[in-house]
Write a protein that holds these residues in place. Structure first.
Motif, PDB file in Angstrom:
ATOM      1  N   ILE A   1       1.217  -1.155  -0.040  1.00 20.07           N
ATOM      2  CA  ILE A   1      -0.236  -0.445  -0.006  1.00 20.07           C
ATOM      3  C   ILE A   1       1.018   1.238  -0.188  1.00 20.07           C
ATOM      4  O   ILE A   1       0.791   2.827  -0.783  1.00 20.07           O
ATOM      5  CB  ILE A   1      -0.603   0.175   0.972  1.00 20.07           C
ATOM      6  CG1 ILE A   1      -1.530  -0.971   1.140  1.00 20.07           C
ATOM      7  CG2 ILE A   1      -1.624   1.321   1.424  1.00 20.07           C
ATOM      8  CD1 ILE A   1      -3.385  -1.291   2.396  1.00 20.07           C
ATOM      9  N   ALA A   2       1.996   1.150   0.593  1.00 24.61           N
ATOM     10  CA  ALA A   2       2.641   2.443   0.620  1.00 24.61           C
ATOM     11  C   ALA A   2       3.514   2.663  -0.635  1.00 24.61           C
ATOM     12  O   ALA A   2       3.471   3.510  -0.741  1.00 24.61           O
ATOM     13  CB  ALA A   2       3.711   2.225   1.659  1.00 24.61           C
ATOM     14  N   LEU A   3       4.053   1.604  -0.866  1.00 21.46           N
ATOM     15  CA  LEU A   3       4.667   2.145  -2.205  1.00 21.46           C
ATOM     16  C   LEU A   3       3.552   2.281  -3.720  1.00 21.46           C
ATOM     17  O   LEU A   3       4.095   3.210  -4.469  1.00 21.46           O
ATOM     18  CB  LEU A   3       5.249  -0.204  -2.393  1.00 21.46           C
ATOM     19  CG  LEU A   3       6.825  -0.145  -1.169  1.00 21.46           C
ATOM     20  CD1 LEU A   3       7.187  -1.372  -1.508  1.00 21.46           C
ATOM     21  CD2 LEU A   3       7.397   1.086  -1.997  1.00 21.46           C
ATOM     22  N   THR A   4       2.700   1.333  -3.220  1.00 19.99           N
ATOM     23  CA  THR A   4       1.798   2.413  -4.450  1.00 19.99           C
ATOM     24  C   THR A   4       0.510   3.361  -4.477  1.00 19.99           C
ATOM     25  O   THR A   4       1.080   4.190  -5.426  1.00 19.99           O
ATOM     26  CB  THR A   4       0.127   1.084  -4.136  1.00 19.99           C
ATOM     27  OG1 THR A   4       0.457  -0.263  -4.458  1.00 19.99           O
ATOM     28  CG2 THR A   4      -1.279   1.294  -5.116  1.00 19.99           C
ATOM     29  N   LYS A   5       0.857   3.811  -3.036  1.00 23.52           N
ATOM     30  CA  LYS A   5       0.765   5.262  -3.103  1.00 23.52           C
ATOM     31  C   LYS A   5       2.480   6.352  -3.101  1.00 23.52           C
ATOM     32  O   LYS A   5       1.564   7.345  -3.813  1.00 23.52           O
ATOM     33  CB  LYS A   5       0.286   5.915  -2.080  1.00 23.52           C
ATOM     34  CG  LYS A   5      -0.737   5.518  -1.191  1.00 23.52           C
ATOM     35  CD  LYS A   5      -1.332   5.224   0.242  1.00 23.52           C
ATOM     36  CE  LYS A   5      -2.608   4.785   0.586  1.00 23.52           C
ATOM     37  NZ  LYS A   5      -3.613   5.639   1.850  1.00 23.52           N
ATOM     38  N   ARG A   6       3.109   5.864  -3.088  1.00 21.90           N
ATOM     39  CA  ARG A   6       4.611   6.477  -3.569  1.00 21.90           C
ATOM     40  C   ARG A   6       4.263   7.037  -4.930  1.00 21.90           C
ATOM     41  O   ARG A   6       5.281   7.838  -5.171  1.00 21.90           O
ATOM     42  CB  ARG A   6       5.535   5.869  -2.775  1.00 21.90           C
ATOM     43  CG  ARG A   6       5.488   6.391  -1.700  1.00 21.90           C
ATOM     44  CD  ARG A   6       6.693   5.715  -1.012  1.00 21.90           C
ATOM     45  NE  ARG A   6       7.384   7.378  -0.601  1.00 21.90           N
ATOM     46  CZ  ARG A   6       8.496   7.277  -0.458  1.00 21.90           C
ATOM     47  NH1 ARG A   6       9.783   6.230  -0.504  1.00 21.90           N
ATOM     48  NH2 ARG A   6       9.689   8.237  -0.447  1.00 21.90           N
ATOM     49  N   GLU A   7       4.199   6.067  -5.404  1.00 19.62           N
ATOM     50  CA  GLU A   7       4.098   6.078  -7.035  1.00 19.62           C
ATOM     51  C   GLU A   7       3.638   6.512  -8.168  1.00 19.62           C
ATOM     52  O   GLU A   7       1.958   7.336  -7.353  1.00 19.62           O
ATOM     53  CB  GLU A   7       3.961   4.272  -7.271  1.00 19.62           C
ATOM     54  CG  GLU A   7       4.492   3.444  -7.419  1.00 19.62           C
ATOM     55  CD  GLU A   7       4.426   1.997  -8.173  1.00 19.62           C
ATOM     56  OE1 GLU A   7       3.569   2.513  -8.764  1.00 19.62           O
ATOM     57  OE2 GLU A   7       5.133   0.977  -7.936  1.00 19.62           O
ATOM     58  N   PRO A   8       4.200   7.437  -8.672  1.00 18.76           N
ATOM     59  CA  PRO A   8       3.033   8.578  -9.564  1.00 18.76           C
ATOM     60  C   PRO A   8       2.176   8.090  -9.954  1.00 18.76           C
ATOM     61  O   PRO A   8       2.210   7.573 -11.078  1.00 18.76           O
ATOM     62  CB  PRO A   8       4.135   9.250  -9.781  1.00 18.76           C
ATOM     63  CG  PRO A   8       5.598   8.869 -10.312  1.00 18.76           C
ATOM     64  CD  PRO A   8       4.960   7.985  -9.491  1.00 18.76           C
ATOM     65  N   ALA A   9       1.410   8.447 -10.331  1.00 17.32           N
ATOM     66  CA  ALA A   9       0.031   8.344 -11.332  1.00 17.32           C
ATOM     67  C   ALA A   9      -0.138   8.514 -12.561  1.00 17.32           C
ATOM     68  O   ALA A   9       0.376   9.841 -13.121  1.00 17.32           O
ATOM     69  CB  ALA A   9      -1.056   8.545 -10.412  1.00 17.32           C
TER      70      ALA A   9
END
Length: 71
Positions: free
Chosen positions: A63-71
């Motif tokens: 979850i933390a890595l997914t939120k850090r990735e630019p959309a």
């Protein structure tokens, strides 16, 4: 005669104490078996908890890595 009576009394008391010791020894064996079973149950529960903690850590990391990735 007194010596014979004392000897019989001593034998009777020794038999009574021995019987009590035998009962306690049997109970001790049962308690040790119960303790071993409880320790095994505790170890299994701890292993399950550790596995669950690892899964939760992995999910939170994802979850933390997914939120850090630019959309």
């Amino acid at each position: 005669m007194l010596k014979a009576q004392l000897k019989r009394l001593r034998q009777f008391m020794a038999a009574d104490v021995t019987a009590a010791q035998d009962r306690m020894a049997a109970e001790l064996v049962m308690l040790r078996e119960e303790l071993a079973a409880l320790r095994a149950e505790l170890a299994a529960a701890q292993a399950k908890d550790n596995e669950l903690a690892k899964q939760m850590e992995g999910a939170l990391l994802t979850i933390a890595l997914t939120k850090r990735e630019p959309a």
